[in-house]
Design a protein around this motif. Sequence first.
Motif, short mmCIF file in Angstrom:
data_model
loop_
_atom_site.label_atom_id
_atom_site.label_comp_id
_atom_site.label_asym_id
_atom_site.label_seq_id
_atom_site.Cartn_x
_atom_site.Cartn_y
_atom_site.Cartn_z
N LEU A 235 -9.89 4.50 -4.37
CA LEU A 235 -9.47 5.50 -5.34
C LEU A 235 -10.50 6.61 -5.50
O LEU A 235 -10.14 7.78 -5.70
CB LEU A 235 -9.20 4.84 -6.69
CG LEU A 235 -8.02 3.85 -6.72
CD1 LEU A 235 -7.93 3.18 -8.09
CD2 LEU A 235 -6.71 4.55 -6.39
N ALA A 236 -11.78 6.26 -5.41
CA ALA A 236 -12.80 7.30 -5.49
C ALA A 236 -12.73 8.23 -4.28
O ALA A 236 -12.89 9.45 -4.41
CB ALA A 236 -14.18 6.65 -5.58
N ARG A 237 -12.47 7.68 -3.11
CA ARG A 237 -12.37 8.51 -1.91
C ARG A 237 -11.17 9.46 -1.99
O ARG A 237 -11.23 10.59 -1.51
CB ARG A 237 -12.25 7.61 -0.67
CG ARG A 237 -12.18 8.37 0.64
CD ARG A 237 -12.11 7.41 1.82
NE ARG A 237 -12.01 8.11 3.08
CZ ARG A 237 -13.04 8.62 3.75
NH1 ARG A 237 -14.28 8.47 3.26
NH2 ARG A 237 -12.86 9.24 4.90
N ALA A 238 -10.08 8.99 -2.57
CA ALA A 238 -8.88 9.82 -2.70
C ALA A 238 -8.90 10.69 -3.95
O ALA A 238 -7.92 11.40 -4.21
CB ALA A 238 -7.64 8.92 -2.71
N ILE B 195 -1.97 1.33 -1.84
CA ILE B 195 -2.85 0.38 -1.16
C ILE B 195 -3.61 -0.46 -2.19
O ILE B 195 -3.71 -1.70 -2.07
CB ILE B 195 -3.82 1.12 -0.24
CG1 ILE B 195 -3.06 1.76 0.93
CG2 ILE B 195 -4.91 0.18 0.29
CD1 ILE B 195 -3.91 2.68 1.77
N VAL B 196 -4.11 0.19 -3.21
CA VAL B 196 -4.89 -0.52 -4.23
C VAL B 196 -4.01 -1.50 -5.00
O VAL B 196 -4.40 -2.66 -5.24
CB VAL B 196 -5.54 0.50 -5.17
CG1 VAL B 196 -6.04 -0.17 -6.45
CG2 VAL B 196 -6.69 1.21 -4.48
N ALA B 197 -2.81 -1.08 -5.38
CA ALA B 197 -1.92 -1.97 -6.13
C ALA B 197 -1.56 -3.20 -5.31
O ALA B 197 -1.52 -4.33 -5.83
CB ALA B 197 -0.66 -1.22 -6.55
N GLY B 198 -1.30 -3.02 -4.02
CA GLY B 198 -0.99 -4.16 -3.17
C GLY B 198 -2.17 -5.10 -3.00
O GLY B 198 -2.01 -6.33 -3.02
N ALA B 199 -3.36 -4.54 -2.83
CA ALA B 199 -4.55 -5.39 -2.65
C ALA B 199 -4.83 -6.19 -3.91
O ALA B 199 -5.16 -7.39 -3.85
CB ALA B 199 -5.75 -4.52 -2.28
#
Length: 549
Positions: free
Chosen positions: A512-515, A343-347
Motif C-alpha cells: 500500500l505504501a508503494r501504491a 492484493i492486500v485484502a486477499g493476502a
Amino acid sequence: MYTTLRDRPPESSRPGAAGAAPATPPAAHVDGTLPTPAGRGGRGRATRRLRQAVGPTVLLLGLTSLLTDLSTEMVTAVLPLYLVGTLGFTPFQYGLVNGLYQGVSVFVRPVSGLLSDRWMRHRDIAAAGYAMSALAKGVLVLGAASPAMVSGSLAGDRIGKGLRTAPRDALLSLTSRESDLGFVFGIHRAMDTVGAMLGPFVAFALLAASPDSYDLVFVVSACVALMGVAVIVLLVERHPPGTAGTVPVNGDANDLPVSGAGPVEAVAVSTAASSLPAAPAVSGIPGVPDPPAAPAISGPPVPPGTPDSLDAPGGGEPSGRPVRTMRAAIGLLADRRYRALTIVAGALSLCTIGDGFVYLRLQQEVDLAAYYFPLLAAGTSCVYLALAVPLGRIADRTGRTRMLIIGYVLLVAVYLLLLVPRPGAAVLLGCLALLGAFYAATDGVLPAAASALLPAGSRTTGIALLQTWVALGQLAASAGFGALWTLYGASSALWLAGGAGAAGCLVAVAVLARARVLAPVGAPGPVGGPGPTGTPVTQDSGKETGTDG
C-alpha cells in the motif's frame, strides 16, 4: 411573478401589507443553510451533518441487514456446537463446511456485480440475494438432521450473500458523499451488528426454554429472514435519490442522463434540470414567441483521444458508465491503487480462520457450558456495535487502509491470546473484545476504501471482485486451519495462523505504501498516474479523484 398560487405568500407576509411585521430574513451561510439559533449551534450543526450523511436509503438497508443478520446469527451461533456435538463433525470436517460457508459465493459475486452495473438494478439484485438466503433457511428447517441438507442450506445462504453484498454496498456508496463513506458504512454495519448481537441472545433464550430444540431456532430464523426481504422489497426505492448519475433513463443502461458526473455532481445536475421551464406542448403558434430552449446539461468535456470503449482500463469510459463484460471488469485492476488494495485484502484474508474455531477453542479451554455457547458471538457483536461508527469516522479522517491493517493486527492478538495456557474469564473477554474490534476496523472500512477508488458506473463490479478475492482467502484459511487442528492440534494451527497474519500485515504496509494508498482521505495521489475515472492525478487533484486512505 409567482409560478403557482402555492408560491404566492399570504397577504399578511407581503411587504407593505397591513399588519405585516417588518423583518429581515437571516443571512444564509456560504453553503446555503440558515444560521442555527443561539445556544444550539453545535448540536444543530451535528444534527444537520448527520442528516446529510445518513439518508433513508442507508437506514432502510441497515434495517434489512439487521433483520437478516439476526436470522443468520441465530443459526451460526449454534452451528459449530450443533455440527461437532450433535452431528459428530471433526474439526477438519467443520473447517470444510465453514470454508464452504465462507467461500461458496466466490463464483456469484463477480456475476452479481457485473449484472448490477450493467442493468443498474442494485436494489433488485440485492433483494434477490436476501430472498435466496431466506429460502435457504427454510431448507434448513426441513433437513436439519442431514449433513448434506445442512451443507446445501449453508451454501444457498452464502450464495444469497454473494448476490446481495456488492449491490447493497454500491447502493450505500452511491447515495453518500465520498467524505462520509466510512461513517455511512459504519452506521450500516452498526445496524447490521445489532441483529448479529440479538441473534445469539434469541437462540440462547430459545434453547434455555427448550433444551436441544435446534429445530425451533431454525424456524424462528426463517421467519425473521422473510421480514428482512419484505423491508427491502417494499420500502427501499429501486433508484434512490442521489443515484441520478447512474440511473438509466427508461430502463436502458446505455442512456445515462449525465456524462462525467459522479453521484454528488449528478444530484446537482438532476436538480438543476428539474427546475428548468418545461417546453410547451404546442409550438409555432402565430404571434406567440417560442420559449427559450433549455440549456444542455452535460459533464466535463472529454479530452481528444480519450478511448470511447467500455472495455478501456478502469472498467468503462471516463464518464463512469457501467462495465458490461468480464474483460472490462478485470480491466479495473489496471488502476494500481485498486489493484494494491485487492492484493492486500486477499493476502490478509489468508489468516481469517473463522469465528467458529475461536469460539470452539474458548469453549474447550474455559470449559463453558453448551447453552452459553451462543453468548460468545453476542459478546463479539456488542463490541462491534460499540466501535463500528467511531472507527469508521476515524478511518475517514486518518486513512481507511491504515485502519484495515490495524484491524488485522488485532486479529493476530486474538490468536496469541488463545495460546495462553489455562485461560480464564479475562482471556475469554479479551478475545471477544479484540475480535469485535477487528470486525469494526475492517468490515465496513474495506468496501469504503474500495468505493473511493472506483468510478460510480463500475463500483459494484469492483467491490464484488474485491470480495471474491477475500472469500477465496477465507475458504483456504478455514479449510487449512481445520486440517492442521486435526493433524497437529489447535496450538500448532494457531501459531501458524498468527504468523500468517503478522506476515500479511507487513506485506500490506509495503504494497500500500508503494501504491500511495496509505495516505489519508483527500491527500494527493500518485503524480501523473491515472485516477479511478481515467483523469490524470496531480498534486492538486488528490481529493477530486477520491484518493483513499
